[in-house]
Design a protein around this motif. Structure first.
Motif, mmCIF file in Angstrom:
data_model
loop_
_atom_site.group_PDB
_atom_site.id
_atom_site.type_symbol
_atom_site.label_atom_id
_atom_site.label_comp_id
_atom_site.label_asym_id
_atom_site.label_seq_id
_atom_site.Cartn_x
_atom_site.Cartn_y
_atom_site.Cartn_z
ATOM 1 N N ILE A 298 54.624 25.981 -76.617
ATOM 2 C CA ILE A 298 55.873 25.305 -76.247
ATOM 3 C C ILE A 298 56.931 26.349 -75.884
ATOM 4 N N LYS A 299 57.953 25.864 -75.197
ATOM 5 C CA LYS A 299 59.011 26.758 -74.770
ATOM 6 C C LYS A 299 60.298 26.466 -75.538
ATOM 7 N N ASN A 300 60.548 25.162 -75.718
ATOM 8 C CA ASN A 300 61.836 24.780 -76.298
ATOM 9 C C ASN A 300 61.760 24.567 -77.815
ATOM 10 N N LYS A 301 62.067 25.629 -78.524
ATOM 11 C CA LYS A 301 61.981 25.619 -79.983
ATOM 12 C C LYS A 301 62.914 24.568 -80.589
ATOM 13 N N GLU A 302 64.117 24.516 -80.042
ATOM 14 C CA GLU A 302 65.154 23.660 -80.603
ATOM 15 C C GLU A 302 64.768 22.175 -80.584
ATOM 16 N N LEU A 303 64.219 21.748 -79.435
ATOM 17 C CA LEU A 303 63.852 20.331 -79.305
ATOM 18 C C LEU A 303 62.730 19.939 -80.257
ATOM 19 N N VAL A 304 61.753 20.802 -80.384
ATOM 20 C CA VAL A 304 60.596 20.491 -81.227
ATOM 21 C C VAL A 304 61.007 20.512 -82.708
ATOM 22 N N ALA A 305 61.825 21.489 -83.069
ATOM 23 C CA ALA A 305 62.310 21.563 -84.455
ATOM 24 C C ALA A 305 63.144 20.331 -84.786
ATOM 25 N N GLU A 306 63.975 19.918 -83.844
ATOM 26 C CA GLU A 306 64.822 18.735 -84.054
ATOM 27 C C GLU A 306 63.961 17.507 -84.333
ATOM 28 N N MET A 307 62.901 17.366 -83.559
ATOM 29 C CA MET A 307 62.001 16.220 -83.732
ATOM 30 C C MET A 307 61.357 16.251 -85.123
ATOM 31 N N MET B 48 74.809 24.601 -77.664
ATOM 32 C CA MET B 48 75.119 23.381 -76.898
ATOM 33 C C MET B 48 73.972 23.075 -75.932
ATOM 34 N N LYS B 49 73.433 21.900 -76.043
ATOM 35 C CA LYS B 49 72.307 21.519 -75.192
ATOM 36 C C LYS B 49 72.768 21.163 -73.789
ATOM 37 N N ASN B 50 71.925 21.460 -72.794
ATOM 38 C CA ASN B 50 72.240 20.981 -71.463
ATOM 39 C C ASN B 50 71.840 19.509 -71.352
ATOM 40 N N GLN B 51 72.174 18.884 -70.228
ATOM 41 C CA GLN B 51 71.975 17.432 -70.127
ATOM 42 C C GLN B 51 70.511 17.039 -70.158
ATOM 43 N N LEU B 52 69.654 17.868 -69.569
ATOM 44 C CA LEU B 52 68.235 17.542 -69.587
ATOM 45 C C LEU B 52 67.689 17.585 -71.022
ATOM 46 N N ASP B 53 68.119 18.594 -71.780
ATOM 47 C CA ASP B 53 67.676 18.689 -73.178
ATOM 48 C C ASP B 53 68.113 17.460 -73.977
#
Ligand SMILES: [Zn+2]
Lengths: 152, 112
Positions: A41-50, B1-6
């Protein structure tokens, strides 16, 4: 691909036979980082948030020293499972209150052609419900041993 | 701060969690009785931070297809498998803006 082939979702580069973390939150963040390091994965923040959000609605500590944090995320390309053995034990707010020694992080994409996420999750829980499997997992010291245990 | 896609991706991930709550519980996992409400509250908070037109598009796409946001693989939209035009692939700032597929309208996401 047969659902029974649980081992195909594991990878040696996200297999940790001596994982150290002080808290459940730290363990989740560190393991997500390992998915990033392995190029899954690339986006650590999104996966951790989930994963943290999932814990907020009920612990994934299923008892008997096991935690199976899980979820689908748009950021995941394929169904992948990380394994971490915490020899010292870790509090996971489990149903039976016992510390966790075996962590399985299951990350799945939003959709798969064969839709294996829930069946694989179920198969994993079933495998872990056997005491003999749990005992042997606690003794595992290498990915080869792990593979052997899951494929026999 | 997340961008809109995120932000949109986080919203889709939350919607996925809401959809499969019952199935996950059936596998033997603990889901608190207020779990669904907790997620719905998180959703309300999340959508308040997304611009209305963008959110409207997400909801429209979600109704039409199962997933509003799909990954790009081998320069193709994984929703409709249309090859994406080169200008889109080369000129778009990866992940910085919300780009939709010209074939199906779905929102596109770079996995790597
Ligand atoms: Zn498309």
């Amino acid at each position: 691909m047969a659902i029974d082939d649980l081992i195909t979702y594991f990878r040696e580069d996200i297999f940790f036979e001596d994982f150290i973390a002080d808290t459940k939150e730290e363990a989740l963040d560190k393991l997500v980082e390992k998915f990033v390091d392995a190029g899954i994965i690339k986006n650590k923040e999104l996966v951790a948030e989930m994963l943290h959000r999932r814990e907020s609605i009920g612990s994934t500590g299923i008892g008997k020293g096991i935690a199976v944090p899980h979820g689908r995320t748009t950021a995941a390309p394929v169904l992948t499972i990380a394994f971490a053995k915490v020899n010292a034990g870790l509090d996971w707010d489990s149903l039976d209150g016992k510390p966790v020694h075996l962590i399985f992080v299951v990350i799945a994409p939003p959709f798969e052609e064969s839709n294996l996420y829930l069946p694989v999750l179920g198969r994993l829980v079933e495998f872990l419900s056997k005491e003999s499997n749990r005992n042997r997992l606690n003794d595992v010291t290498s990915f080869d041993e792990f593979r052997e245990l899951l494929t026999e | 701060m997340k961008n809109q896609l995120d932000k949109l991706v986080a919203l889709q991930d939350l919607d996925l969690m809401l959809q499969e709550l019952k199935e996950v519980e059936a596998l033997g996992f603990d889901v608190k009785s207020e779990g669904s409400d907790t997620l719905k509250n998180a959703r309300s908070e999340m959508i308040s931070k997304i611009p209305k037109p963008l959110l409207g598009n997400y909801e429209r796409l979600r109704k039409r297809y199962k997933r509003a946001i799909v990954p790009i693989k081998d320069d193709k939209c994984l929703g409709c498998f249309m090859k994406l035009p080169t200008y889109l692939l080369t000129h778009m700032q990866r992940d910085e803006q919300v780009i939709t597929c010209e074939g199906c309208g779905r929102i596109l996401y770079w996995l790597m």
